[in-house]
Write a protein that holds these residues in place. Structure first.
Motif, PDB file in Angstrom:
ATOM      1  N   GLY A 150       0.798  -1.221   0.000  1.00  0.00           N
ATOM      2  CA  GLY A 150       0.000   0.000   0.000  1.00  0.00           C
ATOM      3  C   GLY A 150       0.831   1.271   0.000  1.00  0.00           C
ATOM      4  O   GLY A 150       0.298   2.360   0.207  1.00  0.00           O
ATOM      5  N   GLU A 151       2.118   1.146  -0.230  1.00  0.00           N
ATOM      6  CA  GLU A 151       3.012   2.313  -0.142  1.00  0.00           C
ATOM      7  C   GLU A 151       3.927   2.457  -1.350  1.00  0.00           C
ATOM      8  O   GLU A 151       4.930   3.162  -1.290  1.00  0.00           O
ATOM      9  CB  GLU A 151       3.877   2.208   1.117  1.00  0.00           C
ATOM     10  CG  GLU A 151       3.079   2.234   2.400  1.00  0.00           C
ATOM     11  CD  GLU A 151       3.963   2.132   3.621  1.00  0.00           C
ATOM     12  OE1 GLU A 151       5.139   1.729   3.474  1.00  0.00           O
ATOM     13  OE2 GLU A 151       3.471   2.452   4.716  1.00  0.00           O
ATOM     14  N   GLY A 152       3.648   1.727  -2.414  1.00  0.00           N
ATOM     15  CA  GLY A 152       4.466   1.906  -3.613  1.00  0.00           C
ATOM     16  C   GLY A 152       5.775   1.147  -3.620  1.00  0.00           C
ATOM     17  O   GLY A 152       6.682   1.493  -4.383  1.00  0.00           O
ATOM     18  N   HIS A 153       5.895   0.105  -2.806  1.00  0.00           N
ATOM     19  CA  HIS A 153       7.179  -0.604  -2.735  1.00  0.00           C
ATOM     20  C   HIS A 153       7.204  -1.967  -3.407  1.00  0.00           C
ATOM     21  O   HIS A 153       8.275  -2.482  -3.716  1.00  0.00           O
ATOM     22  CB  HIS A 153       7.590  -0.823  -1.269  1.00  0.00           C
ATOM     23  CG  HIS A 153       7.749   0.440  -0.499  1.00  0.00           C
ATOM     24  ND1 HIS A 153       8.556   1.475  -0.908  1.00  0.00           N
ATOM     25  CD2 HIS A 153       7.180   0.845   0.659  1.00  0.00           C
ATOM     26  CE1 HIS A 153       8.488   2.464  -0.038  1.00  0.00           C
ATOM     27  NE2 HIS A 153       7.648   2.113   0.917  1.00  0.00           N
ATOM     28  N   CYS A 154       6.038  -2.607  -3.616  1.00  0.00           N
ATOM     29  CA  CYS A 154       6.080  -4.037  -3.952  1.00  0.00           C
ATOM     30  C   CYS A 154       5.576  -4.408  -5.351  1.00  0.00           C
ATOM     31  O   CYS A 154       5.878  -5.484  -5.849  1.00  0.00           O
ATOM     32  CB  CYS A 154       5.290  -4.838  -2.919  1.00  0.00           C
ATOM     33  SG  CYS A 154       3.500  -4.661  -3.078  1.00  0.00           S
ATOM     34  N   GLY A 155       4.759  -3.581  -5.955  1.00  0.00           N
ATOM     35  CA  GLY A 155       4.273  -3.859  -7.311  1.00  0.00           C
ATOM     36  C   GLY A 155       3.038  -4.747  -7.386  1.00  0.00           C
ATOM     37  O   GLY A 155       2.538  -5.005  -8.485  1.00  0.00           O
ATOM     38  N   ALA A 156       2.519  -5.192  -6.246  1.00  0.00           N
ATOM     39  CA  ALA A 156       1.346  -6.076  -6.283  1.00  0.00           C
ATOM     40  C   ALA A 156       0.145  -5.394  -6.945  1.00  0.00           C
ATOM     41  O   ALA A 156      -0.691  -6.054  -7.555  1.00  0.00           O
ATOM     42  CB  ALA A 156       0.970  -6.515  -4.868  1.00  0.00           C
TER      43      ALA A 156
ATOM     44  N   VAL B 182      13.736  -8.748 -19.015  1.00  0.00           N
ATOM     45  CA  VAL B 182      12.643  -9.114 -18.111  1.00  0.00           C
ATOM     46  C   VAL B 182      12.983  -8.656 -16.696  1.00  0.00           C
ATOM     47  O   VAL B 182      12.166  -8.026 -16.015  1.00  0.00           O
ATOM     48  CB  VAL B 182      12.394 -10.640 -18.126  1.00  0.00           C
ATOM     49  CG1 VAL B 182      11.401 -11.031 -17.041  1.00  0.00           C
ATOM     50  CG2 VAL B 182      11.894 -11.084 -19.499  1.00  0.00           C
ATOM     51  N   ARG B 183      14.190  -8.941 -16.258  1.00  0.00           N
ATOM     52  CA  ARG B 183      14.577  -8.556 -14.893  1.00  0.00           C
ATOM     53  C   ARG B 183      14.514  -7.057 -14.706  1.00  0.00           C
ATOM     54  O   ARG B 183      14.047  -6.563 -13.677  1.00  0.00           O
ATOM     55  CB  ARG B 183      16.000  -9.042 -14.590  1.00  0.00           C
ATOM     56  CG  ARG B 183      16.032 -10.491 -14.184  1.00  0.00           C
ATOM     57  CD  ARG B 183      17.418 -10.935 -13.821  1.00  0.00           C
ATOM     58  NE  ARG B 183      17.681 -12.202 -14.469  1.00  0.00           N
ATOM     59  CZ  ARG B 183      18.873 -12.696 -14.698  1.00  0.00           C
ATOM     60  NH1 ARG B 183      19.954 -12.029 -14.328  1.00  0.00           N
ATOM     61  NH2 ARG B 183      19.008 -13.859 -15.275  1.00  0.00           N
ATOM     62  N   HIS B 184      14.978  -6.333 -15.714  1.00  0.00           N
ATOM     63  CA  HIS B 184      14.989  -4.873 -15.606  1.00  0.00           C
ATOM     64  C   HIS B 184      13.562  -4.331 -15.583  1.00  0.00           C
ATOM     65  O   HIS B 184      13.197  -3.521 -14.718  1.00  0.00           O
ATOM     66  CB  HIS B 184      15.777  -4.280 -16.783  1.00  0.00           C
ATOM     67  CG  HIS B 184      15.872  -2.791 -16.723  1.00  0.00           C
ATOM     68  ND1 HIS B 184      15.042  -1.965 -17.456  1.00  0.00           N
ATOM     69  CD2 HIS B 184      16.667  -1.977 -16.001  1.00  0.00           C
ATOM     70  CE1 HIS B 184      15.331  -0.706 -17.176  1.00  0.00           C
ATOM     71  NE2 HIS B 184      16.308  -0.680 -16.308  1.00  0.00           N
ATOM     72  N   ALA B 185      12.737  -4.785 -16.525  1.00  0.00           N
ATOM     73  CA  ALA B 185      11.377  -4.244 -16.645  1.00  0.00           C
ATOM     74  C   ALA B 185      10.511  -4.606 -15.446  1.00  0.00           C
ATOM     75  O   ALA B 185       9.585  -3.877 -15.103  1.00  0.00           O
ATOM     76  CB  ALA B 185      10.726  -4.758 -17.928  1.00  0.00           C
ATOM     77  N   MET B 186      10.813  -5.739 -14.805  1.00  0.00           N
ATOM     78  CA  MET B 186       9.956  -6.211 -13.728  1.00  0.00           C
ATOM     79  C   MET B 186      10.608  -6.109 -12.356  1.00  0.00           C
ATOM     80  O   MET B 186      10.162  -6.740 -11.393  1.00  0.00           O
ATOM     81  CB  MET B 186       9.518  -7.650 -14.034  1.00  0.00           C
ATOM     82  CG  MET B 186       8.698  -7.678 -15.327  1.00  0.00           C
ATOM     83  SD  MET B 186       8.177  -9.301 -15.830  1.00  0.00           S
ATOM     84  CE  MET B 186       7.158  -9.783 -14.452  1.00  0.00           C
ATOM     85  N   SER B 187      11.623  -5.261 -12.272  1.00  0.00           N
ATOM     86  CA  SER B 187      12.344  -5.152 -10.995  1.00  0.00           C
ATOM     87  C   SER B 187      11.472  -4.560  -9.890  1.00  0.00           C
ATOM     88  O   SER B 187      11.755  -4.736  -8.708  1.00  0.00           O
ATOM     89  CB  SER B 187      13.617  -4.312 -11.172  1.00  0.00           C
ATOM     90  OG  SER B 187      13.265  -3.022 -11.626  1.00  0.00           O
ATOM     91  N   GLY B 188      10.396  -3.874 -10.269  1.00  0.00           N
ATOM     92  CA  GLY B 188       9.516  -3.294  -9.256  1.00  0.00           C
ATOM     93  C   GLY B 188       8.448  -4.250  -8.755  1.00  0.00           C
ATOM     94  O   GLY B 188       7.653  -3.900  -7.881  1.00  0.00           O
ATOM     95  N   ASN B 189       8.410  -5.453  -9.325  1.00  0.00           N
ATOM     96  CA  ASN B 189       7.409  -6.445  -8.909  1.00  0.00           C
ATOM     97  C   ASN B 189       8.078  -7.463  -7.999  1.00  0.00           C
ATOM     98  O   ASN B 189       8.778  -8.362  -8.470  1.00  0.00           O
ATOM     99  CB  ASN B 189       6.806  -7.147 -10.130  1.00  0.00           C
ATOM    100  CG  ASN B 189       5.916  -6.234 -10.940  1.00  0.00           C
ATOM    101  OD1 ASN B 189       6.388  -5.532 -11.836  1.00  0.00           O
ATOM    102  ND2 ASN B 189       4.643  -6.205 -10.635  1.00  0.00           N
TER     103      ASN B 189
END
Ligand code: FES
Ligand code: FES
Length: 145
Positions: free
Chosen positions: A39-45, A119-126
């Motif tokens: 809920g704070e912009g850290h995990c990408g869920a 893939v790793r770069h684009a999805m590093s926020g997830n």
């Protein structure tokens, strides 16, 4: 009143100032495929696409997205990535999976044959607390089957 399109459908939402896009999707529109974890912009869920670009819906205010096109995991139900995740067994608890697929769908739209590094770069926020990263990467690289 905020007008927006979600998965190709037009909506008008009357929501209080401060309502997040994640709250509007889940509570007002019943689109609970979008998950909220930190809920704070850290995990990408909570990732959804805004005009095709992944954004964190838990820190995006509904009043800033008027006139935009939102795509949630429900709008990607027929996307080949869904089968790719199943084939690669790319999940454990599944809580991060909607956000992973939403991010991956934006990636393969612009880069249809992504490398592992892309893939790793684009999805590093997830983030995935279950540590399913190797299989998620495998699923996205081989998304077309
Ligand atoms: S729930 Fe939005 S980034 Fe974690
Ligand atoms: S599958 Fe459980 S958090 Fe990713």
């Amino acid at each position: 009143m905020v007008e927006l399109r979600v998965n190709g459908h037009a909506y008008e939402l009357d929501a209080p100032v401060g309502r997040t896009l994640a709250e509007a999707l889940r509570l007002d529109l019943g689109l609970t495929g979008t998950k909220v974890a930190c809920g704070e912009g850290h995990c990408g869920a909570c990732t959804v696409q805004l005009d095709g670009v992944p954004v964190l819906s838990c820190i995006t205010l509904l009043h800033t997205v008027g006139g935009r096109e939102v795509t949630t995991i429900e709008g990607l139900a027929e996307h080949p990535l869904v089968d790719a995740f199943v084939r690669a067994d790319a999940l454990q608890c599944g809580f991060c999976t909607p956000g992973q697929i939403v991010s991956a769908a934006a990636l393969v739209e612009s880069t249809p044959q992504p490398t592992s590094e892309e893939v790793r770069h684009a999805m590093s926020g997830n983030l995935c607390r279950c540590g399913a990263y190797p299989r998620i990467e495998e699923a996205v690289v081989a998304w077309r089957g």
